[in-house]
Design a protein around this motif. Structure first.
Motif, mmCIF file in Angstrom:
data_model
loop_
_atom_site.group_PDB
_atom_site.id
_atom_site.type_symbol
_atom_site.label_atom_id
_atom_site.label_comp_id
_atom_site.label_asym_id
_atom_site.label_seq_id
_atom_site.Cartn_x
_atom_site.Cartn_y
_atom_site.Cartn_z
ATOM 1 N N PHE A 54 -0.506 -4.085 -5.568
ATOM 2 C CA PHE A 54 -0.723 -2.697 -5.959
ATOM 3 C C PHE A 54 0.504 -1.847 -5.668
ATOM 4 C CE2 PHE A 54 -1.899 1.676 -5.544
ATOM 5 C CZ PHE A 54 -2.498 1.884 -6.771
ATOM 6 N N ALA A 55 1.120 -2.043 -4.514
ATOM 7 C CA ALA A 55 2.325 -1.280 -4.186
ATOM 8 C C ALA A 55 3.391 -1.506 -5.252
ATOM 9 C CB ALA A 55 2.845 -1.680 -2.806
ATOM 10 N N GLN A 56 3.506 -2.732 -5.705
ATOM 11 C CA GLN A 56 4.476 -3.037 -6.759
ATOM 12 C C GLN A 56 4.103 -2.309 -8.058
ATOM 13 O OE1 GLN A 56 4.826 -7.210 -7.706
ATOM 14 N NE2 GLN A 56 6.873 -6.933 -8.537
ATOM 15 N N LYS A 57 2.813 -2.322 -8.420
ATOM 16 C CA LYS A 57 2.366 -1.641 -9.637
ATOM 17 C C LYS A 57 2.670 -0.139 -9.560
ATOM 18 C CE LYS A 57 -1.593 -0.512 -12.477
ATOM 19 N NZ LYS A 57 -2.997 -0.623 -12.752
ATOM 20 N N ALA A 58 2.440 0.451 -8.378
ATOM 21 C CA ALA A 58 2.663 1.890 -8.202
ATOM 22 C C ALA A 58 4.125 2.220 -7.908
ATOM 23 C CB ALA A 58 1.772 2.408 -7.077
ATOM 24 N N ARG A 59 4.950 1.172 -7.802
ATOM 25 C CA ARG A 59 6.378 1.332 -7.484
ATOM 26 C C ARG A 59 6.597 2.036 -6.146
ATOM 27 N NH1 ARG A 59 9.316 2.293 -13.314
ATOM 28 N NH2 ARG A 59 8.348 0.501 -14.291
ATOM 29 N N LEU A 60 5.810 1.583 -5.154
ATOM 30 C CA LEU A 60 5.931 2.086 -3.794
ATOM 31 C C LEU A 60 6.296 0.930 -2.877
ATOM 32 C CD1 LEU A 60 2.668 4.243 -3.661
ATOM 33 C CD2 LEU A 60 5.002 5.096 -3.896
ATOM 34 N N ASP A 61 7.020 1.231 -1.824
ATOM 35 C CA ASP A 61 7.327 0.212 -0.828
ATOM 36 C C ASP A 61 6.021 -0.261 -0.192
ATOM 37 O OD1 ASP A 61 9.402 -1.073 1.065
ATOM 38 O OD2 ASP A 61 8.005 -0.042 2.420
ATOM 39 N N ARG A 62 5.868 -1.575 -0.040
ATOM 40 C CA ARG A 62 4.618 -2.132 0.486
ATOM 41 C C ARG A 62 4.293 -1.612 1.876
ATOM 42 N NH1 ARG A 62 2.695 -4.594 4.099
ATOM 43 N NH2 ARG A 62 4.681 -5.300 4.879
ATOM 44 N N SER A 63 5.276 -1.540 2.757
ATOM 45 C CA SER A 63 4.993 -1.074 4.122
ATOM 46 C C SER A 63 4.620 0.412 4.123
ATOM 47 C CB SER A 63 6.159 -1.353 5.061
ATOM 48 O OG SER A 63 7.322 -0.693 4.633
ATOM 49 N N TYR A 64 5.254 1.198 3.262
ATOM 50 C CA TYR A 64 4.915 2.615 3.117
ATOM 51 C C TYR A 64 3.482 2.744 2.615
ATOM 52 C CZ TYR A 64 5.042 7.315 0.993
ATOM 53 O OH TYR A 64 4.771 8.605 0.619
ATOM 54 N N PHE A 65 3.133 1.955 1.600
ATOM 55 C CA PHE A 65 1.775 1.999 1.061
ATOM 56 C C PHE A 65 0.764 1.561 2.116
ATOM 57 C CE2 PHE A 65 -1.801 0.138 -1.306
ATOM 58 C CZ PHE A 65 -2.257 1.299 -1.899
ATOM 59 N N GLY A 66 1.095 0.559 2.903
ATOM 60 C CA GLY A 66 0.201 0.123 3.977
ATOM 61 C C GLY A 66 -0.061 1.234 4.980
ATOM 62 N N ARG A 67 0.980 1.997 5.310
ATOM 63 C CA ARG A 67 0.803 3.128 6.230
ATOM 64 C C ARG A 67 -0.078 4.211 5.622
ATOM 65 N NH1 ARG A 67 6.299 2.137 6.845
ATOM 66 N NH2 ARG A 67 6.872 4.087 5.791
ATOM 67 N N ILE A 68 0.028 4.405 4.311
ATOM 68 C CA ILE A 68 -0.839 5.368 3.625
ATOM 69 C C ILE A 68 -2.293 4.928 3.765
ATOM 70 C CG2 ILE A 68 -1.539 6.263 1.359
ATOM 71 C CD1 ILE A 68 1.471 6.215 0.604
ATOM 72 N N GLU A 69 -2.560 3.668 3.485
ATOM 73 C CA GLU A 69 -3.938 3.175 3.585
ATOM 74 C C GLU A 69 -4.472 3.226 5.015
ATOM 75 O OE1 GLU A 69 -4.866 0.238 -0.119
ATOM 76 O OE2 GLU A 69 -4.504 -0.695 1.817
ATOM 77 N N ARG A 70 -3.625 3.016 6.001
ATOM 78 C CA ARG A 70 -4.061 3.083 7.406
ATOM 79 C C ARG A 70 -4.189 4.520 7.903
ATOM 80 N NH1 ARG A 70 -0.356 -0.918 7.534
ATOM 81 N NH2 ARG A 70 1.226 0.347 8.576
ATOM 82 N N GLY A 71 -3.675 5.465 7.133
ATOM 83 C CA GLY A 71 -3.760 6.860 7.523
ATOM 84 C C GLY A 71 -2.725 7.276 8.535
ATOM 85 N N THR A 72 -1.651 6.500 8.657
ATOM 86 C CA THR A 72 -0.592 6.837 9.607
ATOM 87 C C THR A 72 0.620 7.454 8.925
ATOM 88 O OG1 THR A 72 0.341 4.599 9.501
ATOM 89 C CG2 THR A 72 -1.314 5.010 11.213
ATOM 90 N N GLN A 73 0.546 7.600 7.624
ATOM 91 C CA GLN A 73 1.651 8.155 6.839
ATOM 92 C C GLN A 73 1.165 9.396 6.110
ATOM 93 O OE1 GLN A 73 4.988 6.954 6.338
ATOM 94 N NE2 GLN A 73 5.162 8.964 5.377
ATOM 95 N N ASN A 74 1.863 10.511 6.285
ATOM 96 C CA ASN A 74 1.538 11.699 5.501
ATOM 97 C C ASN A 74 1.783 11.403 4.031
ATOM 98 O OD1 ASN A 74 0.734 13.336 7.615
ATOM 99 N ND2 ASN A 74 2.802 14.059 7.996
ATOM 100 N N LEU A 75 0.992 12.024 3.207
ATOM 101 C CA LEU A 75 0.994 11.715 1.785
ATOM 102 C C LEU A 75 1.319 12.973 0.988
ATOM 103 C CD1 LEU A 75 0.246 9.562 -0.370
ATOM 104 C CD2 LEU A 75 -2.105 10.282 -0.113
ATOM 105 N N ALA A 76 2.411 12.940 0.233
ATOM 106 C CA ALA A 76 2.768 14.062 -0.638
ATOM 107 C C ALA A 76 1.834 14.075 -1.846
ATOM 108 C CB ALA A 76 4.217 13.936 -1.095
ATOM 109 N N LEU A 77 1.614 15.252 -2.394
ATOM 110 C CA LEU A 77 0.760 15.377 -3.570
ATOM 111 C C LEU A 77 1.282 14.520 -4.719
ATOM 112 C CD1 LEU A 77 -1.641 16.662 -4.967
ATOM 113 C CD2 LEU A 77 -0.196 18.629 -5.487
ATOM 114 N N ARG A 78 2.592 14.476 -4.883
ATOM 115 C CA ARG A 78 3.188 13.658 -5.945
ATOM 116 C C ARG A 78 2.828 12.184 -5.758
ATOM 117 N NH1 ARG A 78 7.381 10.503 -7.400
ATOM 118 N NH2 ARG A 78 8.497 10.944 -9.315
#
Length: 76
Positions: free
Chosen positions: A22-46
């Motif tokens: 999924f991270a590849q499909k969304a063109r996001l770094d996998r570790s960054y995306f993992g932090r988003i899912e864990r709720g440890t990464q702030n998420l920009a509206l974009r």
């Protein structure tokens, strides 16, 4: 952010994507995306919109479970 991350994970898993695929499909770094899912990464509206587009859902669906409380107006 944990609530949004859990919602994103639920949609991703329902569609059968691994986190990496999924991270590849969304063109996001996998570790960054993992932090988003864990709720440890702030998420920009974009970024929220990029994820929603990749999941083919409206961004509001990713925020549906978020509870918002407002402080009372100042002076009261």
């Amino acid at each position: 952010m944990q609530t949004v991350g859990r919602t994103i994970r639920r949609f991703r898993e329902q569609q059968g994507y691994s986190q990496e695929a999924f991270a590849q499909k969304a063109r996001l770094d996998r570790s960054y995306f993992g932090r988003i899912e864990r709720g440890t990464q702030n998420l920009a509206l974009r970024t929220l919109c990029v994820i929603a587009i990749a999941l083919e859902v409206h961004p509001a669906e990713l925020l549906a479970d978020v509870e918002v409380t407002f402080p009372p107006p100042s002076g009261q």
